[in-house]
Scaffold this motif. Sequence first.
Motif, PDB file in Angstrom:
ATOM      1  N   VAL A 161       0.835  -1.222   0.032  1.00 30.57           N
ATOM      2  CA  VAL A 161       0.366  -0.048  -0.118  1.00 30.57           C
ATOM      3  C   VAL A 161       1.126   0.726  -0.171  1.00 30.57           C
ATOM      4  N   ASP A 162       2.347   1.036  -0.829  1.00 29.54           N
ATOM      5  CA  ASP A 162       2.986   2.536  -0.404  1.00 29.54           C
ATOM      6  C   ASP A 162       3.335   2.520  -1.529  1.00 29.54           C
ATOM      7  N   SER A 163       2.891   1.897  -2.391  1.00 33.02           N
ATOM      8  CA  SER A 163       3.153   2.674  -3.824  1.00 33.02           C
ATOM      9  C   SER A 163       1.951   3.341  -4.567  1.00 33.02           C
ATOM     10  N   PRO A 164       1.754   5.130  -3.956  1.00 34.62           N
ATOM     11  CA  PRO A 164       0.338   4.773  -5.181  1.00 34.62           C
ATOM     12  C   PRO A 164       0.689   5.825  -6.002  1.00 34.62           C
ATOM     13  N   VAL A 165       2.108   5.740  -6.484  1.00 36.31           N
ATOM     14  CA  VAL A 165       2.994   6.446  -7.394  1.00 36.31           C
ATOM     15  C   VAL A 165       4.142   5.328  -7.947  1.00 36.31           C
ATOM     16  N   ILE A 215       2.072  -3.319 -14.529  1.00 44.39           N
ATOM     17  CA  ILE A 215       1.748  -3.402 -13.410  1.00 44.39           C
ATOM     18  C   ILE A 215       1.588  -1.885 -12.658  1.00 44.39           C
ATOM     19  N   ALA A 216       0.333  -1.573 -12.902  1.00 46.56           N
ATOM     20  CA  ALA A 216      -0.140  -0.462 -12.394  1.00 46.56           C
ATOM     21  C   ALA A 216      -0.705   0.234 -11.207  1.00 46.56           C
ATOM     22  N   MET A 217       0.113   1.163 -11.402  1.00 45.62           N
ATOM     23  CA  MET A 217       0.673   1.672  -9.586  1.00 45.62           C
ATOM     24  C   MET A 217      -0.812   2.472  -9.514  1.00 45.62           C
ATOM     25  N   SER A 218      -1.958   2.875  -8.024  1.00 42.10           N
ATOM     26  CA  SER A 218      -3.183   3.195  -7.985  1.00 42.10           C
ATOM     27  C   SER A 218      -3.276   4.557  -7.280  1.00 42.10           C
ATOM     28  N   PRO A 219      -2.993   6.004  -7.618  1.00 42.34           N
ATOM     29  CA  PRO A 219      -3.636   7.027  -6.460  1.00 42.34           C
ATOM     30  C   PRO A 219      -4.932   6.517  -6.209  1.00 42.34           C
ATOM     31  N   GLY A 220      -5.003   5.831  -6.125  1.00 40.48           N
ATOM     32  CA  GLY A 220      -7.127   6.782  -6.211  1.00 40.48           C
ATOM     33  C   GLY A 220      -7.714   5.047  -5.058  1.00 40.48           C
ATOM     34  N   LEU A 221      -6.501   4.158  -4.966  1.00 43.93           N
ATOM     35  CA  LEU A 221      -7.832   3.466  -4.135  1.00 43.93           C
ATOM     36  C   LEU A 221      -7.263   3.713  -2.531  1.00 43.93           C
ATOM     37  N   SER A 222      -8.075   3.285  -1.792  1.00 43.90           N
ATOM     38  CA  SER A 222      -8.949   3.426  -0.965  1.00 43.90           C
ATOM     39  C   SER A 222      -9.328   2.546  -0.028  1.00 43.90           C
ATOM     40  N   TRP A 223      -9.974   2.329   1.459  1.00 50.17           N
ATOM     41  CA  TRP A 223     -10.067   1.064   2.099  1.00 50.17           C
ATOM     42  C   TRP A 223     -11.289   0.724   1.455  1.00 50.17           C
ATOM     43  N   ASP A 224     -12.537   1.743   0.585  1.00 44.95           N
ATOM     44  CA  ASP A 224     -13.096   0.655   0.361  1.00 44.95           C
ATOM     45  C   ASP A 224     -12.630  -0.868  -0.785  1.00 44.95           C
TER      46      ASP A 224
END
Length: 363
Positions: A160-164, A202-211
């Motif tokens: 979870v440390d790789s939003p970018v 592999i995509a890094m995804s800054p929009g991810l959330s707890w959802d």
Amino acid sequence: MIPTLTDLRERARKRLDPRVYDFFEGGAGGETALHENEAAFRRLALLPRVLRGAATRDLSVTLCGDRLAMPVLVSPTAFHRLAHPEGEPATARATAAAGTVLVTGMAATVPVAEVTAAARAVQADAAVWFQLYLQPEPEVTLALVRRAERAGCTALVVTVDSPVFGRRERDARHGFDDLPAGLAAENMRGLPGATDDRPRDIAMSPGLSWDDLRRLRAQTRLPVLLKGILHPGDARIAVAEGVDGLLVSNHGGRQLDAAPASIEALPAVAEAVAGRIPVLLDGGVRRGSDAAVALALGASAVGVGRPVLWGLAADGEKGVRHVLELLRAEFDHVLALCGGGSPADLGPDLVVARGSVRGGEAR
Ligand SMILES: Cc1cc2nc3c(=O)[nH]c(=O)nc-3n(C[C@H](O)[C@H](O)[C@H](O)COP(=O)(O)O)c2cc1C
Ligand SMILES: CC(C)CC(=O)C(=O)O
């Protein structure tokens, strides 16, 4: 006999293409977090106890249902075939022989089913966990999870440390931005975005959330651990969400260069979790004494990333076996010197800051 992991690092450096060595070795930005991961351990000392009657030692720990022969596991690192032609299966055989967990990466150069098969050929109940970057499309993440489940992985480790993606200056200098011909992230084949001859990126995804994490947990029965937690506030949320474990990590200094050393972030996370779920740590563990310090400060086990790549590059499966055996022997030795009989005997009262005149106070 290669006496320390640092000697193996040197051997790996001599064997590897400098671009590959720098990809493995490097960190993000000015490499402060990378450097601090190791340096912060040097600033801590162990205050041993004596005459505790610990005649025998048992190093084993149980994490998320898997028994580890020692509190050291293999953290996920990408592209093992860059280090050695046999790649991840060689790492898996060595890790299974050591009786510990391999966290195999989504960015492995061999498909996860072949990695678990290699581990099980050595040890029928070998535990392999699967590291996952949640993809922006939930159906892609789900397809990867099903692959890991079918392969017999026993836990998911969600990074979870790789939003970018971290800015890796050594790679930029070398222009190292793709794998050599013949190597690919094999778990990414046959997914949306893949072509016949190239797997999906592999995509890094800054929009991810707890959802997104909640959705994932509803789709699998496997334990889910979060990798890359540094803030105690996130640790509290993770416990409330029902996450099964945390890995305190700054990604080996490869993401946020301004992040603290992993070992410096550990005590506050361990305090926030208060024993409710296992807390692991990786980053800068190079000796058994580093593992002992981390356990004393609240970790249930530690992970190693680069040392495994050094062993693999230096001598394939044998090299990785050597890395894990060195860490086991050193940890056992330090435990004995601290008067401990098991990892549980290591507590925060054993750790003091070097250079403090008062030293440790008896607690
Ligand atoms: C070459 C390399 C590749 C890595 N690839 C991944 C990865 O794909 N996924 C991940 O979660 N962490 C990855 N990591 C981070 C490791 O899991 C781990 O957090 C870190 O290496 C621990 O620090 P250490 O190398 O000092 O032991 C990688 C690290 C390195 C050095
Ligand atoms: C290329 C990435 C998928 C792996 C990596 O280098 C990392 O996570 O640090």
